[in-house]
Scaffold this motif. Structure first.
Motif, PDB file in Angstrom:
ATOM      1  N   THR A   1       0.793  -1.238   0.000  1.00 34.91           N
ATOM      2  CA  THR A   1       0.000   0.000   0.000  1.00 34.91           C
ATOM      3  C   THR A   1       0.825   1.287   0.000  1.00 34.91           C
ATOM      4  O   THR A   1       0.283   2.347  -0.292  1.00 34.91           O
ATOM      5  CB  THR A   1      -0.928   0.035   1.229  1.00 34.91           C
ATOM      6  OG1 THR A   1      -0.138   0.007   2.426  1.00 34.91           O
ATOM      7  CG2 THR A   1      -1.912  -1.129   1.215  1.00 34.91           C
ATOM      8  N   ILE A   2       2.090   1.211   0.331  1.00 32.70           N
ATOM      9  CA  ILE A   2       2.872   2.447   0.531  1.00 32.70           C
ATOM     10  C   ILE A   2       2.944   3.309  -0.730  1.00 32.70           C
ATOM     11  O   ILE A   2       2.874   4.536  -0.656  1.00 32.70           O
ATOM     12  CB  ILE A   2       4.284   2.158   1.131  1.00 32.70           C
ATOM     13  CG1 ILE A   2       4.933   3.466   1.601  1.00 32.70           C
ATOM     14  CG2 ILE A   2       5.165   1.411   0.160  1.00 32.70           C
ATOM     15  CD1 ILE A   2       4.169   4.209   2.678  1.00 32.70           C
ATOM     16  N   SER A   3       3.052   2.692  -1.876  1.00 33.42           N
ATOM     17  CA  SER A   3       3.112   3.470  -3.114  1.00 33.42           C
ATOM     18  C   SER A   3       1.828   4.274  -3.323  1.00 33.42           C
ATOM     19  O   SER A   3       1.876   5.459  -3.686  1.00 33.42           O
ATOM     20  CB  SER A   3       3.364   2.545  -4.305  1.00 33.42           C
ATOM     21  OG  SER A   3       3.468   3.305  -5.493  1.00 33.42           O
ATOM     22  N   ASP A   4       0.671   3.660  -3.075  1.00 34.90           N
ATOM     23  CA  ASP A   4      -0.605   4.364  -3.219  1.00 34.90           C
ATOM     24  C   ASP A   4      -0.737   5.498  -2.199  1.00 34.90           C
ATOM     25  O   ASP A   4      -1.239   6.573  -2.530  1.00 34.90           O
ATOM     26  CB  ASP A   4      -1.779   3.394  -3.055  1.00 34.90           C
ATOM     27  CG  ASP A   4      -1.886   2.401  -4.211  1.00 34.90           C
ATOM     28  OD1 ASP A   4      -1.377   2.697  -5.315  1.00 34.90           O
ATOM     29  OD2 ASP A   4      -2.472   1.324  -3.997  1.00 34.90           O
ATOM     30  N   ILE A   5      -0.294   5.256  -0.967  1.00 34.19           N
ATOM     31  CA  ILE A   5      -0.357   6.298   0.070  1.00 34.19           C
ATOM     32  C   ILE A   5       0.508   7.486  -0.338  1.00 34.19           C
ATOM     33  O   ILE A   5       0.075   8.641  -0.295  1.00 34.19           O
ATOM     34  CB  ILE A   5       0.082   5.739   1.439  1.00 34.19           C
ATOM     35  CG1 ILE A   5      -0.891   4.646   1.915  1.00 34.19           C
ATOM     36  CG2 ILE A   5       0.192   6.863   2.475  1.00 34.19           C
ATOM     37  CD1 ILE A   5      -0.372   3.814   3.088  1.00 34.19           C
ATOM     38  N   VAL A   6       1.729   7.198  -0.773  1.00 30.76           N
ATOM     39  CA  VAL A   6       2.635   8.267  -1.209  1.00 30.76           C
ATOM     40  C   VAL A   6       2.024   9.022  -2.389  1.00 30.76           C
ATOM     41  O   VAL A   6       2.058  10.258  -2.438  1.00 30.76           O
ATOM     42  CB  VAL A   6       4.030   7.709  -1.561  1.00 30.76           C
ATOM     43  CG1 VAL A   6       4.882   8.768  -2.257  1.00 30.76           C
ATOM     44  CG2 VAL A   6       4.736   7.187  -0.317  1.00 30.76           C
ATOM     45  N   ASN A   7       1.462   8.305  -3.353  1.00 30.31           N
ATOM     46  CA  ASN A   7       0.860   8.955  -4.522  1.00 30.31           C
ATOM     47  C   ASN A   7      -0.248   9.917  -4.125  1.00 30.31           C
ATOM     48  O   ASN A   7      -0.352  11.015  -4.682  1.00 30.31           O
ATOM     49  CB  ASN A   7       0.317   7.916  -5.508  1.00 30.31           C
ATOM     50  CG  ASN A   7       1.418   7.251  -6.298  1.00 30.31           C
ATOM     51  OD1 ASN A   7       2.538   7.743  -6.390  1.00 30.31           O
ATOM     52  ND2 ASN A   7       1.104   6.102  -6.881  1.00 30.31           N
ATOM     53  N   ARG A   8      -1.089   9.525  -3.168  1.00 30.62           N
ATOM     54  CA  ARG A   8      -2.166  10.418  -2.715  1.00 30.62           C
ATOM     55  C   ARG A   8      -1.588  11.709  -2.139  1.00 30.62           C
ATOM     56  O   ARG A   8      -2.094  12.800  -2.404  1.00 30.62           O
ATOM     57  CB  ARG A   8      -3.025   9.737  -1.640  1.00 30.62           C
ATOM     58  CG  ARG A   8      -3.843   8.552  -2.078  1.00 30.62           C
ATOM     59  CD  ARG A   8      -5.068   8.898  -2.925  1.00 30.62           C
ATOM     60  NE  ARG A   8      -5.897   9.977  -2.459  1.00 30.62           N
ATOM     61  CZ  ARG A   8      -6.854   9.895  -1.531  1.00 30.62           C
ATOM     62  NH1 ARG A   8      -7.113   8.752  -0.941  1.00 30.62           N
ATOM     63  NH2 ARG A   8      -7.551  10.959  -1.197  1.00 30.62           N
ATOM     64  N   VAL A   9      -0.537  11.591  -1.352  1.00 26.20           N
ATOM     65  CA  VAL A   9       0.106  12.769  -0.765  1.00 26.20           C
ATOM     66  C   VAL A   9       0.717  13.645  -1.858  1.00 26.20           C
ATOM     67  O   VAL A   9       0.540  14.864  -1.875  1.00 26.20           O
ATOM     68  CB  VAL A   9       1.176  12.334   0.267  1.00 26.20           C
ATOM     69  CG1 VAL A   9       2.019  13.515   0.720  1.00 26.20           C
ATOM     70  CG2 VAL A   9       0.522  11.639   1.460  1.00 26.20           C
ATOM     71  N   LYS A  10       1.419  13.013  -2.797  1.00 25.59           N
ATOM     72  CA  LYS A  10       2.095  13.754  -3.873  1.00 25.59           C
ATOM     73  C   LYS A  10       1.097  14.446  -4.806  1.00 25.59           C
ATOM     74  O   LYS A  10       1.357  15.547  -5.290  1.00 25.59           O
ATOM     75  CB  LYS A  10       3.005  12.826  -4.681  1.00 25.59           C
ATOM     76  CG  LYS A  10       4.147  12.200  -3.896  1.00 25.59           C
ATOM     77  CD  LYS A  10       5.123  13.224  -3.374  1.00 25.59           C
ATOM     78  CE  LYS A  10       5.862  13.863  -4.532  1.00 25.59           C
ATOM     79  NZ  LYS A  10       6.741  14.953  -4.096  1.00 25.59           N
ATOM     80  N   GLU A  11      -0.053  13.812  -5.045  1.00 25.98           N
ATOM     81  CA  GLU A  11      -1.078  14.411  -5.905  1.00 25.98           C
ATOM     82  C   GLU A  11      -1.579  15.741  -5.351  1.00 25.98           C
ATOM     83  O   GLU A  11      -2.070  16.584  -6.105  1.00 25.98           O
ATOM     84  CB  GLU A  11      -2.266  13.449  -6.068  1.00 25.98           C
ATOM     85  CG  GLU A  11      -1.967  12.273  -6.972  1.00 25.98           C
ATOM     86  CD  GLU A  11      -3.039  11.186  -6.906  1.00 25.98           C
ATOM     87  OE1 GLU A  11      -4.019  11.315  -6.121  1.00 25.98           O
ATOM     88  OE2 GLU A  11      -2.881  10.183  -7.628  1.00 25.98           O
TER      89      GLU A  11
END
Length: 192
Positions: free
Chosen positions: A48-58
């Motif tokens: 899940t870490i990639s998706d969590i990071v992507n949400r923050v970066k978006e």
């Protein structure tokens, strides 16, 4: 990491000194609308870490992953390589100097976290900072203005105060003592 990147990171922390520290998906959703420009991700796993990071970066925020707390990662340098290769994280947080060293080699921002519970822990800060030269250090608990001031006056590394910060007075005392920013998992503080 070049000096300009380190300066950019420090400037971001100074410009918006409240860091949203996330411990679950509910916190993630809340932090996305906060003014916090830096987010400490303190949960997740290798799936899940990639998706969590992507949400923050978006949302245009800096994403800092606490690699020690990501399920499925080990305490070895390869964990930092995983974060670099499989996420868009800007940097890492860790209590492990060898992981900070590896992150610096990979040009990630670094925050070395210390739990200052006694004089031995305090004395360890200088030794570890000289060995790995993190971009910032985070000291916990962050409600110790006297200790924050002492650390800020003896080191040329920006200090983040984290842990147990619950109101504006705590924020102001930490910043007045010399911290560049504070981190908190308390959503009420993110919106102060």
């Amino acid at each position: 990491m070049d000096v300009n990147m380190k300066h950019t990171f420090t400037k971001t922390l100074e410009d918006c000194p409240v860091i949203a520290a996330l411990k679950d998906n509910e916190g993630l959703e809340q932090c996305l609308s906060s003014e916090s420009s830096t987010v400490f991700i303190l949960y997740g796993d290798i799936l899940t870490i990639s998706d969590i990071v992507n949400r923050v970066k978006e949302c245009g925020k800096l994403a800092m992953v606490h690699v020690d707390l990501i399920s499925g990662l080990s305490s070895k340098e390869i964990s930092v390589d995983f974060i670099k290769k499989h996420t868009k994280a800007d940097g890492i947080i860790s209590t492990k100097p060898m992981l900070i060293k590896r992150a610096k080699e990979l040009s990630l921002y670094t925050v070395l976290r210390f739990f200052v519970i006694d004089s031995m822990a305090y004395e360890n800060i200088e030794k570890q900072c000289m060995n790995v030269k993190p971009d910032c250090i985070e000291i916990l608990p962050g409600i110790m203005p006297k200790v924050i001031k002492k650390i800020c006056n003896t080191r040329d590394i920006p200090v983040i105060a984290g842990g147990l910060i619950s109101d504006k007075e705590d924020i102001m005392q930490a910043l007045d003592a010399g911290a560049v920013s504070i981190s908190t998992t308390n959503p009420k503080v993110w919106f102060m």
